[in-house]
Design an enzyme around this catalytic site. Structure first.
Site, PDB file in Angstrom:
ATOM      1  N   SER A  57      19.727 -20.548  -7.770  1.00  0.00           N
ATOM      2  CA  SER A  57      18.393 -20.078  -8.182  1.00  0.00           C
ATOM      3  C   SER A  57      18.357 -18.551  -8.222  1.00  0.00           C
ATOM      4  O   SER A  57      17.737 -17.970  -9.119  1.00  0.00           O
ATOM      5  CB  SER A  57      17.294 -20.637  -7.269  1.00  0.00           C
ATOM      6  OG  SER A  57      17.299 -20.036  -5.998  1.00  0.00           O
ATOM      7  N   THR A  80      22.438 -24.704  -4.153  1.00  0.00           N
ATOM      8  CA  THR A  80      21.243 -24.718  -5.002  1.00  0.00           C
ATOM      9  C   THR A  80      20.459 -23.420  -4.845  1.00  0.00           C
ATOM     10  O   THR A  80      19.982 -22.855  -5.837  1.00  0.00           O
ATOM     11  CB  THR A  80      20.350 -25.925  -4.658  1.00  0.00           C
ATOM     12  OG1 THR A  80      21.126 -27.117  -4.760  1.00  0.00           O
ATOM     13  CG2 THR A  80      19.168 -26.024  -5.606  1.00  0.00           C
ATOM     14  N   CYS A  81      20.342 -22.938  -3.624  1.00  0.00           N
ATOM     15  CA  CYS A  81      19.627 -21.685  -3.382  1.00  0.00           C
ATOM     16  C   CYS A  81      20.345 -20.516  -4.068  1.00  0.00           C
ATOM     17  O   CYS A  81      19.717 -19.682  -4.721  1.00  0.00           O
ATOM     18  CB  CYS A  81      19.498 -21.427  -1.891  1.00  0.00           C
ATOM     19  SG  CYS A  81      18.601 -22.696  -0.990  1.00  0.00           S
ATOM     20  N   ALA A  82      21.647 -20.466  -3.916  1.00  0.00           N
ATOM     21  CA  ALA A  82      22.437 -19.411  -4.550  1.00  0.00           C
ATOM     22  C   ALA A  82      22.282 -19.464  -6.064  1.00  0.00           C
ATOM     23  O   ALA A  82      22.133 -18.431  -6.724  1.00  0.00           O
ATOM     24  CB  ALA A  82      23.907 -19.551  -4.149  1.00  0.00           C
TER      25      ALA A  82
END
Length: 168
Positions: A63, A59-61
Site C-alpha cells: 500500500s 500488504t502494508c508495504a
C-alpha cells in the site's frame, strides 16, 4: 465499533471512521526525525491517510509503494502513511524501497490517532495496532472518502480513493 476480519477471523475496532462530510479529527504523529506532525501542518492541501498495521507485512508495504507511485503524482496533495511502527523502521523501509513521495508517520507514542479515528484494533492478534484504512481529506479539512478494509490482509481500493481525491 467496526467489525473486520483477519484471514477470515472476526476482529473489532474501538470505533468507526469519521463520516463523509465531517471535519477530520486533528492528530499529532511522529515523523522519522522524531519531530511532530499534525493535520494543521497540511492545511490547504488534499490529504490521503494510508493507515495500516505494520510496514513489515507484505500488504502494508504494497500500500505504501502503490500510494507512493499513484497518489503522490497529484498536485497539492500530501500522502501520509500511518502505523504504530517505530519511526526508525518506517525510515529503514522507505530507504530500502526508494520511497520518497509519501510521508511516513507513527502513532507509537500514545495511540491517540487510532483512538481519534476509531480504527485501533480492540481485540484479536493485532490488538492494539491500526486496522487497514484509507481516509481522504479535502483542502478545507473535511472527510471526502473513507474505507476500512473488510479483510485485513487485502489491499485498499486505490481507485476509489484516488477518484475521491480528484473529485475533492
Amino acid at each position: 465499533m467496526a467489525t473486520v476480519t483477519l484471514k477470515g477471523n472476526e476482529i473489532h475496532t474501538i470505533g468507526s471512521l469519521p463520516a463523509k462530510g465531517s471535519p477530520a479529527p486533528d492528530f499529532t504523529l511522529t515523523k522519522s526525525d522524531l519531530s511532530s506532525a499534525s493535520l494543521g501542518d497540511y492545511a490547504g492541501k488534499k490529504v490521503v491517510l494510508n493507515i495500516f498495521p505494520s510496514v513489515d507485512t507484505g500488504t502494508c508495504a504494497q500500500s505504501v509503494r502503490q500510494f507512493n507511485q499513484e497518489a503522490a503524482e497529484l498536485e497539492n496533495t500530501a500522502v501520509l502513511c500511518i502505523s504504530k511502527d517505530l519511526p526508525f523502521a518506517q525510515a529503514r523501509f522507505c530507504g530500502a524501497e526508494g520511497i520518497d513521495k509519501v510521508e511516513m508517520l507513527s502513532d507509537f507514542r500514545d495511540g491517540s490517532f487510532g483512538e481519534a479515528y476509531g480504527l485501533t484494533f480492540a481485540d484479536g492478534p493485532l490488538q492494539p495496532l491500526h486496522s487497514r484504512c484509507v481516509v481522504v481529506i479535502d483542502e478545507s479539512g473535511r472527510v471526502v472518502y473513507s474505507e476500512q478494509v473488510a479483510e485485513t490482509v487485502e489491499e485498499p481500493n486505490y481507485k476509489a480513493a484516488l477518484e475521491a481525491l480528484v473529485d475533492a
